[in-house]
Every structure is written in structure tokens, then in C-alpha cells.
Design an enzyme around this catalytic site. Structure first.
Site: not given
Length: 312
Positions: A65, A67-68, A100, A120, A168
Site C-alpha cells: 500500500r 502512502d500518499a 493512497e 476517501d 481518519q
């Protein structure tokens, strides 16, 4: 399976060691966490790509995964994250590569060949409707019509949605979880959605302990900078837990001693139901009511009373 969260968009404070070895950073771009990594340099590209290969080849992880990825800047003819996905799969064809990405940007699945990306927006709409929070990035969300749009989004299988996740919850001032009277409705909307659902630890039995922002930096300057950053970010809300305090970490551990077994059973029912439903969904909004149909099953959600019913 194990999907590992990997961060190729920044290093942040304490990056002096990398600076000493080569041209890892660039001033052409900025990130929210520090200097941007310079992926125009072949050696720097290899540093990230070979790291991804290592996790799949040497440690046997089932997927990554990223990130950003909106903060991974690369103007090369072939984006570094497209090359990364290809080379990871050359080692392990079944390895998952997910990303993400900021709202509205579908480059990971449309251009880079990733298997899926986080979406999101469904969380933002659902959270803002239920809580009436409109600060920060929630300002553009909070309508049932907007939630209906998210439930219809395609390609559904490649969009990962949630009601809670480490960002979140953990990035809130005190890491508080959703209110207890929201949990069934959140579960129903999330698991009735045709997109790919992600559950946060403890969500399925109604965990009430917070998930707070905790760190264990050994460099005192970085530790203090982290404390100050959290205080500054949430200056409007009073004291925030000290991220370096062990008590902050301890307060965030799961407490399974009093699980909500009815909620757990509801999650189990919804997860079983997902296996039977067609992917197509029809959604209608009437005032505070949202109705969704997949095949012969209907979800009726009332956001005024925070009640939900699954009708077969």
C-alpha cells in the site's frame, strides 16, 4: 495475507544521512512532510523500486500500500510508480499494488497499472453527514446526494473505501472513534457499497478505545518537533496527547473485554451478504432517507434516527 504500508513520498526530519550519500532530494517540489524525493535521478528511482522488490522477494509480503502517492513527483516519460508496479509483479505476479491518492485523481489505476486505490470520499461524505463536522477537508462534504454519488462510483472493485482507518481516527486531536449510535449505520453503508471495503481494527465489535497519534523518536529534536506540530495543528481544540508519552500508546491498545456481539453479528451478516450480491447498485435519496438496492436486497438508512434495515 499481509499488505505492507510503504512510504516513498518523503523522509522528513532526520534525512541528513541520505543527503550525505547522494542527490536524494529536490527543491523543485514541496510536500507537507519535508523535502520531496528526486525521482528524476536513476539511482533514487532504484532505491525506491528495489525496496519494493525486497519486501515481496525477501520477506514474502502479499502486497504493498503506497502512502500518499500524490506527493511522489515524477515528470519522467514513465512514472516511477508505474515502473515499481511492473517490477514487483515480475517477481511475484500475484502481488497487489494499491495506492493512497488524493480525491479525484485516478492515475494509480488509470495510468500506473495499480490494482486499486483508496477512495476517501465515501468516508468524508458518510462522516460529515453523521457528525455535521465541516472543518478542514470535510468542508466540501456532508450530503446524502454526495454519498449516493460515491456509492455509484466506478470502477467499484478498484476503489477501497472505509468508515474508519488509521488516518481518519489517528489524525484526530484525541484519536476518538465514531459515536456508538453511528456504528450500525456506518457498517451497513460501507459493506453494502459495491466498492472494496476496508475495516479498521476493532471496528467490527465496536471498539471504544481511541487510536491516538503516538511516536517513539529517539532524536530529541525530532521528538519535540513532533509534539509542537501536533499542538499547533490542534491549537483550536485545547490539549492534545503527547505523542511521545508511553501513556498515549497504552491508551490506544485494543480492549476486547466488552465487545458488542450484536454489532459483530451484523458485520458477519453483511460480509456474508456481499458474496451473494451483484456489483450493480441503485441509490435513491429522499430527505434524510437513503435507499440502495443490489439485486433483490435493499438497504434502508435513516440518517435522522441513525437506524438501518436490510430488506431481502
Amino acid at each position: 495475507g499481509v499488505v505492507l504500508d510503504v512510504v516513498y513520498n518523503h523522509v522528513g526530519p532526520g534525512n541528513e544521512a541520505l543527503r550525505a550519500f547522494g542527490p536524494y532530494f529536490t527543491g523543485r517540489y514541496e510536500t507537507a512532510w519535508g523535502d520531496a524525493v528526486d525521482y528524476s535521478q536513476r539511482g533514487v528511482r532504484e532505491w525506491a523500486i528495489q525496496n519494493a522488490e525486497l519486501w515481496v522477494r525477501d520477506y514474502g509480503v502479499d502486497g504493498l500500500r503506497l502512502d500518499a502517492v500524490h506527493a511522489v513527483f515524477d515528470d519522467s516519460r514513465r512514472h516511477v510508480l508505474a515502473e515499481l508496479a511492473e517490477r514487483v509483479r515480475a517477481i511475484q505476479p500475484g502481488a497487489l499494488v494499491t495506492a493512497e491518492m488524493e480525491s479525484g485523481d485516478l492515475r494509480p489505476i488509470e495510468h500506473w497499472g495499480h490494482d486499486a486505490q483508496w477512495a476517501d470520499e465515501l468516508h468524508h461524505e458518510l462522516h460529515a453527514v453523521l457528525t455535521e463536522e465541516r472543518e478542514g477537508y470535510y468542508a466540501d462534504y456532508g450530503s446524502l446526494e454526495g454519498l449516493a454519488v460515491q456509492l455509484r462510483r466506478e470502477p467499484a472493485e478498484q476503489l477501497i473505501v472505509c468508515s474508519q482507518n488509521h488516518d481518519q481516527v489517528g489524525n484526530r486531536a484525541v484519536g476518538d472513534r465514531p459515536a456508538a449510535d453511528e456504528l450500525r449505520l456506518r457498517a451497513a453503508v460501507l459493506l453494502f457499497a459495491p466498492q472494496t471495503p476496508l475495516l479498521f481494527m476493532g471496528e467490527e465489535y465496536g471498539e471504544r478505545r481511541p487510536f491516538q497519534f503516538f511516536t517513539d523518536h529517539i532524536d530529541s529534536a525530532i521528538a519535540e518537533a513532533t509534539r509542537e506540530g501536533r499542538r499547533r495543528e490542534f491549537a483550536f481544540s485545547g490539549d492534545v496527547p503527547d505523542p511521545q508519552a508511553r501513556s498515549t500508546f497504552e491508551a490506544s491498545k485494543l480492549d476486547r473485554s466488552q465487545p458488542d456481539e450484536e454489532l459483530r453479528a451484523f458485520y458477519r451478516e453483511l460480509l456474508d451478504l456481499r458474496r451473494e450480491l451483484p456489483r450493480e447498485i441503485e441509490v435513491e435519496v429522499d430527505g434524510s432517507q437513503l435507499r440502495a438496492r443490489r439485486g433483490s436486497v435493499e438497504l434502508h438508512a435513516d440518517f435522522d434516527t441513525k437506524t438501518v434495515e436490510v430488506r431481502r
